[in-house]
Write a protein that holds these residues in place. Structure first.
Motif, PDB file in Angstrom:
ATOM      1  N   THR A  10       0.722  -1.559   0.443  1.00  0.00           N
ATOM      2  CA  THR A  10      -0.044   0.194  -0.458  1.00  0.00           C
ATOM      3  C   THR A  10       0.951   1.582   0.172  1.00  0.00           C
ATOM      4  O   THR A  10       0.456   1.816   0.428  1.00  0.00           O
ATOM      5  CB  THR A  10      -0.713   0.212   1.251  1.00  0.00           C
ATOM      6  N   ARG A  11       2.180   1.435  -0.269  1.00  0.00           N
ATOM      7  CA  ARG A  11       2.882   2.643  -0.575  1.00  0.00           C
ATOM      8  C   ARG A  11       2.574   3.373  -2.144  1.00  0.00           C
ATOM      9  O   ARG A  11       2.494   4.112  -2.332  1.00  0.00           O
ATOM     10  CB  ARG A  11       4.543   1.985  -0.942  1.00  0.00           C
ATOM     11  N   GLY A  12       1.830   2.704  -2.475  1.00  0.00           N
ATOM     12  CA  GLY A  12       0.658   4.046  -3.939  1.00  0.00           C
ATOM     13  C   GLY A  12       0.822   3.093  -4.733  1.00  0.00           C
ATOM     14  O   GLY A  12      -0.248   2.732  -4.523  1.00  0.00           O
ATOM     15  N   VAL A  35     -10.042  -9.902  11.215  1.00  0.00           N
ATOM     16  CA  VAL A  35      -9.698  -9.630  10.320  1.00  0.00           C
ATOM     17  C   VAL A  35      -8.779  -8.245  10.351  1.00  0.00           C
ATOM     18  O   VAL A  35      -9.769  -7.413   9.983  1.00  0.00           O
ATOM     19  CB  VAL A  35     -10.406 -10.447   9.253  1.00  0.00           C
ATOM     20  N   PHE A  36      -7.836  -8.412  10.102  1.00  0.00           N
ATOM     21  CA  PHE A  36      -7.382  -6.749   9.755  1.00  0.00           C
ATOM     22  C   PHE A  36      -6.065  -6.358   9.787  1.00  0.00           C
ATOM     23  O   PHE A  36      -5.222  -8.040   8.779  1.00  0.00           O
ATOM     24  CB  PHE A  36      -6.107  -6.516  11.648  1.00  0.00           C
ATOM     25  N   ALA A  37      -5.479  -5.141   8.687  1.00  0.00           N
ATOM     26  CA  ALA A  37      -4.305  -5.160   7.972  1.00  0.00           C
ATOM     27  C   ALA A  37      -3.782  -3.911   8.722  1.00  0.00           C
ATOM     28  O   ALA A  37      -3.922  -2.861   9.044  1.00  0.00           O
ATOM     29  CB  ALA A  37      -4.594  -4.433   6.745  1.00  0.00           C
ATOM     30  N   LEU A  38      -2.488  -4.515   8.332  1.00  0.00           N
ATOM     31  CA  LEU A  38      -0.970  -2.990   8.697  1.00  0.00           C
ATOM     32  C   LEU A  38      -1.136  -2.678   7.417  1.00  0.00           C
ATOM     33  O   LEU A  38      -0.210  -3.922   6.929  1.00  0.00           O
ATOM     34  CB  LEU A  38       0.005  -3.962   9.125  1.00  0.00           C
ATOM     35  N   VAL A  39      -1.179  -1.248   6.882  1.00  0.00           N
ATOM     36  CA  VAL A  39      -0.987  -0.317   6.094  1.00  0.00           C
ATOM     37  C   VAL A  39      -0.164   0.002   5.657  1.00  0.00           C
ATOM     38  O   VAL A  39       0.167   0.771   6.937  1.00  0.00           O
ATOM     39  CB  VAL A  39      -2.720  -0.266   5.245  1.00  0.00           C
ATOM     40  N   HIS A  56       4.504   4.809   6.473  1.00  0.00           N
ATOM     41  CA  HIS A  56       5.760   4.708   5.085  1.00  0.00           C
ATOM     42  C   HIS A  56       6.873   4.483   5.092  1.00  0.00           C
ATOM     43  O   HIS A  56       7.653   4.704   6.116  1.00  0.00           O
ATOM     44  CB  HIS A  56       5.883   6.145   4.215  1.00  0.00           C
ATOM     45  N   GLY A  57       7.946   3.944   4.297  1.00  0.00           N
ATOM     46  CA  GLY A  57       9.019   3.627   4.229  1.00  0.00           C
ATOM     47  C   GLY A  57       9.450   1.968   4.781  1.00  0.00           C
ATOM     48  O   GLY A  57       8.619   0.972   5.348  1.00  0.00           O
ATOM     49  N   MET A  58      10.098   1.606   3.813  1.00  0.00           N
ATOM     50  CA  MET A  58      10.980   0.585   4.648  1.00  0.00           C
ATOM     51  C   MET A  58      11.203   0.504   5.861  1.00  0.00           C
ATOM     52  O   MET A  58      10.937  -0.957   6.035  1.00  0.00           O
ATOM     53  CB  MET A  58      12.657   0.077   3.467  1.00  0.00           C
ATOM     54  N   LEU A  59      11.404   1.070   6.573  1.00  0.00           N
ATOM     55  CA  LEU A  59      12.083   1.122   7.843  1.00  0.00           C
ATOM     56  C   LEU A  59      10.618   0.831   8.560  1.00  0.00           C
ATOM     57  O   LEU A  59      10.918  -0.357  10.213  1.00  0.00           O
ATOM     58  CB  LEU A  59      12.493   2.296   8.400  1.00  0.00           C
ATOM     59  N   SER A  64       7.034  -3.067  11.583  1.00  0.00           N
ATOM     60  CA  SER A  64       5.625  -3.185  11.587  1.00  0.00           C
ATOM     61  C   SER A  64       5.281  -3.735  13.219  1.00  0.00           C
ATOM     62  O   SER A  64       3.825  -3.954  13.562  1.00  0.00           O
ATOM     63  CB  SER A  64       4.629  -3.728  10.285  1.00  0.00           C
ATOM     64  N   ALA A  65       5.371  -4.398  13.295  1.00  0.00           N
ATOM     65  CA  ALA A  65       5.032  -5.781  14.095  1.00  0.00           C
ATOM     66  C   ALA A  65       5.144  -5.206  15.545  1.00  0.00           C
ATOM     67  O   ALA A  65       4.302  -5.617  16.192  1.00  0.00           O
ATOM     68  CB  ALA A  65       6.154  -7.003  14.764  1.00  0.00           C
ATOM     69  N   SER A  66       5.955  -4.168  15.824  1.00  0.00           N
ATOM     70  CA  SER A  66       5.163  -3.145  17.118  1.00  0.00           C
ATOM     71  C   SER A  66       4.294  -2.233  16.746  1.00  0.00           C
ATOM     72  O   SER A  66       4.070  -1.788  18.339  1.00  0.00           O
ATOM     73  CB  SER A  66       6.556  -1.657  17.293  1.00  0.00           C
ATOM     74  N   ARG A  67       3.836  -2.185  15.949  1.00  0.00           N
ATOM     75  CA  ARG A  67       1.973  -1.550  15.717  1.00  0.00           C
ATOM     76  C   ARG A  67       0.940  -3.010  16.569  1.00  0.00           C
ATOM     77  O   ARG A  67       0.168  -2.355  16.365  1.00  0.00           O
ATOM     78  CB  ARG A  67       2.100  -0.972  14.278  1.00  0.00           C
TER      79      ARG A  67
END
Length: 339
Positions: A10-12, A35-39, A56-59, A64-67
């Motif tokens: 979902t970056r662009g 059902v959830f999504a990380l975006v 956004h971004g690779m970092l 992302s697990a922290s969210r």
């Protein structure tokens, strides 16, 4: 709980693989409340229900697990339908579900960028033993990957079109109204074989070729930018315009060397297009019955002769039956089933 990792998807602007991941989540969310999504960008989804934005971004993807609202357990699943899981996710004690769309990273890795090889060949191959279930969208892809990695089990999940044609308004591309053209759709990358399109355009300057696709990798974009004037490259069409292009084109053409599914080919069939396609196994499996193949070893003059010959447009009843072959709900159900 079922979590879909859509951060990189979902970056662009969306390719077919990214649309696959998003549409699968949308179908799963309609059917279940857990059902959830990380975006990265929640504006690319139909609603923000059960959507967690990580930035956004690779970092952001790496962290992302922290969210997550809470750590995942063995009863939970992480579905990675477009990209491999974030390194931070590997510490989660859950079931890992991955969709591999083709074998390209291992059979044609020289065409990938350095980042592409790193993620989709080396990192992915390291994770093959970590995945609990690995799915493929079509049987030819499943067989190819099973041959490359015989110790793993690859299963079939199916696929569906990226654009919901029935929900579009088919808005015209103004400068193409009334003009005859051949249509190609797909990200500008080596597997799509746009170099053959350039040769066809040079030997048929009277024909107009319209290409819809965002810039990709592997030098193909530079090739397209230098194409002759009868190749029109559209990089920013929305779904409504693409739907109109399917309806308005004289012929839909796919020249691909390799595909995991080829969503545009299926969308063209659902739109009732006349179709000419390169004769690769997955195209034979998913193309509508009236579509015509050309041999991949045919010379350019032979392909051009087939391109300008009369092609059959599918009957309305054939198009309707063809539409029932592909469903996002069925894809989501396959990925969610255990065992």
């Amino acid at each position: 709980m079922i979590v879909h990792d859509l951060v990189l998807a979902t970056r662009g602007k969306l390719t077919g693989i990214e649309r696959f991941a998003i549409n699968t989540f949308e179908a799963a969310r309609e059917d279940r409340d857990d059902v959830f999504a990380l975006v990265a960008n929640d504006e690319l989804l139909n609603s923000k229900r059960n959507v967690i934005s990580v930035g956004h971004g690779m970092l952001s993807w790496i962290r992302s697990a922290s969210r997550l609202p809470y750590p995942l357990t063995p009863a939970d699943s992480l579905i990675c339908a477009a990209f491999p899981p974030s390194p931070s996710m590997l510490r989660q004690d859950c079931s890992f579900v991955r969709v591999l769309h083709d074998e390209f990273a291992w059979t044609r890795s020289a065409s990938l960028s350095f980042q592409g090889r790193l993620m989709f060949k080396h990192y992915e191959q390291h994770l093959l033993t970590r995945y609990d279930r690995i799915f493929c969208p079509t049987e030819p892809v499943r067989r190819a990957l099973q041959g490359l990695f015989p110790t793993r089990k690859f299963m079939l999940c199916g696929n569906a079109p990226g654009i919901q044609l029935a929900r579009t308004s088919a808005r015209p591309v103004a400068h193409l109204v009334g003009k005859p053209f051949t249509l190609l759709v797909g990200t500008i990358e080596p597997r799509k074989n746009y170099e053959r399109l350039i040769r066809l355009a040079e030997i048929a300057p009277e024909k107009l070729f319209v290409v819809v696709g965002r810039p990709g990798w592997g030098g193909a974009s530079a090739l397209m930018s230098a194409a002759t004037s009868n190749v029109l490259w559209l990089t920013d069409c929305d779904d409504d315009q693409v739907a109109w292009l399917y309806n308005a084109c004289e012929l839909f053409l796919s020249l691909s060397h390799a595909e995991g599914f080829n969503m545009p080919l299926v969308e063209a069939g659902m739109a009732g297009c006349r179709i000419l396609y390169s004769d690769i196994e997955v195209h034979r499996e998913v193309a509508i019955a009236t579509a015509r193949p050309f041999a991949t070893n045919a010379d350019d003059e032979e392909v051009l002769e087939q391109l300008i010959s009369r092609h059959e447009r599918p009957r309305a009843d054939l198009v309707e039956s063809y539409k029932h072959r592909f469903s996002w709900g069925a894809v989501a159900g396959a990925l969610q089933r255990r065992g």
